[in-house]
Write a protein that holds these residues in place. Sequence first.
Motif, PDB file in Angstrom:
ATOM      1  N   SER A   1       0.822  -1.213   0.000  1.00 51.47           N
ATOM      2  CA  SER A   1       0.000   0.000   0.000  1.00 51.47           C
ATOM      3  C   SER A   1       0.856   1.263   0.000  1.00 51.47           C
ATOM      4  N   TYR A   2       1.890   1.288   0.843  1.00 53.14           N
ATOM      5  CA  TYR A   2       2.719   2.490   0.923  1.00 53.14           C
ATOM      6  C   TYR A   2       3.469   2.741  -0.379  1.00 53.14           C
ATOM      7  N   LYS A   3       3.831   1.692  -1.079  1.00 52.14           N
ATOM      8  CA  LYS A   3       4.479   1.872  -2.379  1.00 52.14           C
ATOM      9  C   LYS A   3       3.506   2.493  -3.385  1.00 52.14           C
ATOM     10  N   GLU A   4       2.220   2.215  -3.208  1.00 53.78           N
ATOM     11  CA  GLU A   4       1.204   2.720  -4.125  1.00 53.78           C
ATOM     12  C   GLU A   4       0.756   4.142  -3.799  1.00 53.78           C
ATOM     13  N   THR A   5       1.074   4.625  -2.603  1.00 49.77           N
ATOM     14  CA  THR A   5       0.535   5.920  -2.164  1.00 49.77           C
ATOM     15  C   THR A   5       1.612   6.965  -1.912  1.00 49.77           C
ATOM     16  N   GLU A   6       2.775   6.783  -2.485  1.00 45.55           N
ATOM     17  CA  GLU A   6       3.838   7.776  -2.341  1.00 45.55           C
ATOM     18  C   GLU A   6       3.316   9.161  -2.734  1.00 45.55           C
ATOM     19  N   GLY A   7       3.609  10.154  -1.906  1.00 42.37           N
ATOM     20  CA  GLY A   7       3.213  11.519  -2.221  1.00 42.37           C
ATOM     21  C   GLY A   7       1.895  11.949  -1.616  1.00 42.37           C
ATOM     22  N   MET A   8       1.095  11.007  -1.108  1.00 45.93           N
ATOM     23  CA  MET A   8      -0.177  11.374  -0.475  1.00 45.93           C
ATOM     24  C   MET A   8       0.056  11.882   0.943  1.00 45.93           C
ATOM     25  N   PRO A   9      -0.899  12.629   1.505  1.00 46.14           N
ATOM     26  CA  PRO A   9      -0.807  13.017   2.915  1.00 46.14           C
ATOM     27  C   PRO A   9      -0.730  11.774   3.797  1.00 46.14           C
ATOM     28  N   ALA A  10      -0.063  11.898   4.932  1.00 44.36           N
ATOM     29  CA  ALA A  10       0.174  10.748   5.803  1.00 44.36           C
ATOM     30  C   ALA A  10      -1.125  10.071   6.223  1.00 44.36           C
ATOM     31  N   VAL A  11      -2.138  10.857   6.557  1.00 40.42           N
ATOM     32  CA  VAL A  11      -3.383  10.259   7.031  1.00 40.42           C
ATOM     33  C   VAL A  11      -4.091   9.483   5.933  1.00 40.42           C
TER      34      VAL A  11
END
Length: 866
Positions: free
Chosen positions: A38-48
């Motif tokens: 998931s974190y690899k897919e959401t690079e650049g998004m806000p932390a929450v």
Amino acid sequence: MIAKGFTEPTARIKALKAEVVNAVPEVEPYRAVLITESYKETEGMPAVMRRAKANEKIFNNLPVVIRDNELIVGALSVKPRSTNLCPEFSFDWVEKEFKTMATRMCDPFVITEETADILHEVFKYWKGKTTSELATSYMSQDCLDCQAGGVFTVGNYYFGGIGHVCVDYGKVLKIGFKGVIAEVVEAMNKLDVNDPEYLQKRAFYEAVIISYNAAINFAKRYSKKAAEMAATCTDPVRKAELLQISKNCDRVPENGATNFYEACQSFWFVQALVQIEANGHSISPGRFDQYMWPYLEADKSISKEFAQELLDCLFVLLNHVNKTRDDVSDQAFAGYAVFQNFGVGGQTEDGLDATNPVSYMCMDAAAHVRLPAPSFSVRIHNQTPDEFLLRACELSRLGTGVPAMYNDEAIIPALCNRGLTLADARNYCIIGCVEPQCPHKTDGWHDAAFFNVAKVFDIAIHGGKNRDGKQLGPVTKPMPEWKSMDDLYEAYETQIEYFVSKLVEADNAVDIAHKERAPLPFMSALVDDCIGRGKTVMEGGAIYNFTGPQAFGNVDTGDAIYCIKKHVFEDKDLTMQQIYDAMEHNFGAELGAGCYDGPFVRLSTDSAEPAAAAMESVSVSSEDSMESIINAVVQKILAEKGSNLSMSVDTKSAACGSCCSDSQRAEYDRIRHILDATPCFGNDIDEVDMCARKATQVYSHEVEKYKNPRGGQYQAGCYPVSANVLFGKDVQALPDGRYSNAPLADGVSPRQGHDVKGPTAAGNSVAKLDQLNISNGTLYNQKFLPSAVAGDQGLLNFAAVVRNYFDKKGMHVQFNVIDKETLLDAQAHPENYKDLVVRVAGYSAHWTVLAKEVQDDIIARTEQSF
């Protein structure tokens, strides 16, 4: 007969319990793989938003497991009592223990080669991205040196997820996850685009909606699984159970519960999902009897027997919540402790007795299950029915260390002193070990640090220097230069002030790191008033925000201070220098920490220096021999000092046996006997107890001067888990006659074996510690001989001890009711005691999984009788 006894559990409960007792805990890779994807897919998004997407990935894909005999479902792991990892908080310690975690001294976990290979690949992504790395980057070198020196260790959140919270279970039972989503949508619609925090609030609300939709799907997946299992089940009884499970999971927790069975299932999904989001420490159910009783009272179709079996099932399920920590931390939390505190009794918000039938049913569940979890607690006040207290004492006589007992007459004013309203203070629950807070309104950041008061006094004795000779604290007069008690207190208070400031720095660094990298939208939505404020718990969304570091060694320090006061300044039968010299040589003992208790490296210059500094930077595993360890140390010293030096290694301590004459050792031993025979804390002697009171107040008053990044106050606690054993190894000999490296007193309890005037006198001493100011919680252990509390008279005496201690404004007490001979036999023949549960500190644990040194500490506690 006053005692009522307890019924036998059902065959189902016995089978479910056996699965827990016989489980071999494993580390599983599933959650770590999913969150990394998931974190690899959401690079650049806000932390929450990244957290929300991670929740979605995990809730939708974590394996679904329904075990035989289960009536309430929702597994955190595929195998019983196993655990998944949260690499977003920390991971490097796991990789270092791939080969040793299964054989380490405390809380071993199996890691298969396949799992280790998977995790090795997963961990590559997280380098430089964890909360622990960010927290460390905020800390000064002085702060890090204090931790390395053994003065304090930052709490669980340094390497793990946020916990120590009681979320609003009752809200979910009433309106369901669908109702939570509706509340968030309403809050979103009221947002003002001109609000400078508009974008952050909107992101938080969107994260909650994503998380709760996924949570609903998590339950639906169990509904589908149960239906599939029912379709192929040939046992008509189990088939009907599976169909009912499927029906329950289809309805809750999406919607509010309509009966007691649905309420139990909904409760468990909340408990499980909060754990899955971050596997935080001490996710505590709180006042279970208060939010569950309305559903049992209104349910006219359920039998009392089936309702009891459902509660018993929940008590077993709580033992499947597990987590692994690094090797050193597991010594401090020995016994697979997760600290899910489950409470009954007490008062309503308007001050009336709150006891109800579920309160008593939970006691029956604890008697039926007799497992380490939950950390079962009862609240007592001056209007508590005698029947309730006697039943609690009867449960305690079973010997499993539950229930822990808490005093409303002390805790309510202590919380009001911290700014809680009277109604919220009356509604308190217990979190983790012993920490009181208002449920679902508080982010208490409890267990924020272990602070070793005895270590600070040890450093004060040596003028601010650590045992390796390094100047760790401020320069103050060392013990030989103390000409008055004022000199003593000036040195002690100066060191406390410095080290508390470094503790605050460390805790605030961890606090900030979680805010920046790991906000938790699922948990936050069930803590008031995060939805109203549009903030996560980590951003200060809770109504009450605290940070609660806990001290231990304060009783040892008090006794040490009194010994100096009496023998040097009052009786004048010993000089300050005499006591100091005896301590420096560990009172003439075989192995002396005063002379340094470890390998010595001999150089060609005939000098000798401790190898500790070199050993700290040498990688060591439990499989390494002493010879290989020493060789590594030798090579390091040679590299630093020059390869032309000749060296020899003495693997024995330079103890008093090798550096002192027989007459010197005899003199040191004589001094120790004088000190050890001095009246001490735990015997209701005012002049002694006041020294422990002041030693504790110096710490608690310093702590409460500080604020945390969430806008709340620091508050002190006094409880050690089992760290009094582990961190006693960091403390040299003390003026109370304690040998170097020996365990410290646990919590606010008297030193082991030193409370010799009976249980009432011991309780009177403990109650003098100004516990209302130690609002993060205190821990008091007592051990009774079973014969002392046997029969109706024993039960009445037992209850009277509790009432007396609480009348004196003691905050908490818990009991081991077991004799020394049984514990010694269990230590020698563990195969015969596989299901023996004892009270360790703020939790119970299976005896057989405790390290021997922790077992020895429990055995050494005074056996009280009347």
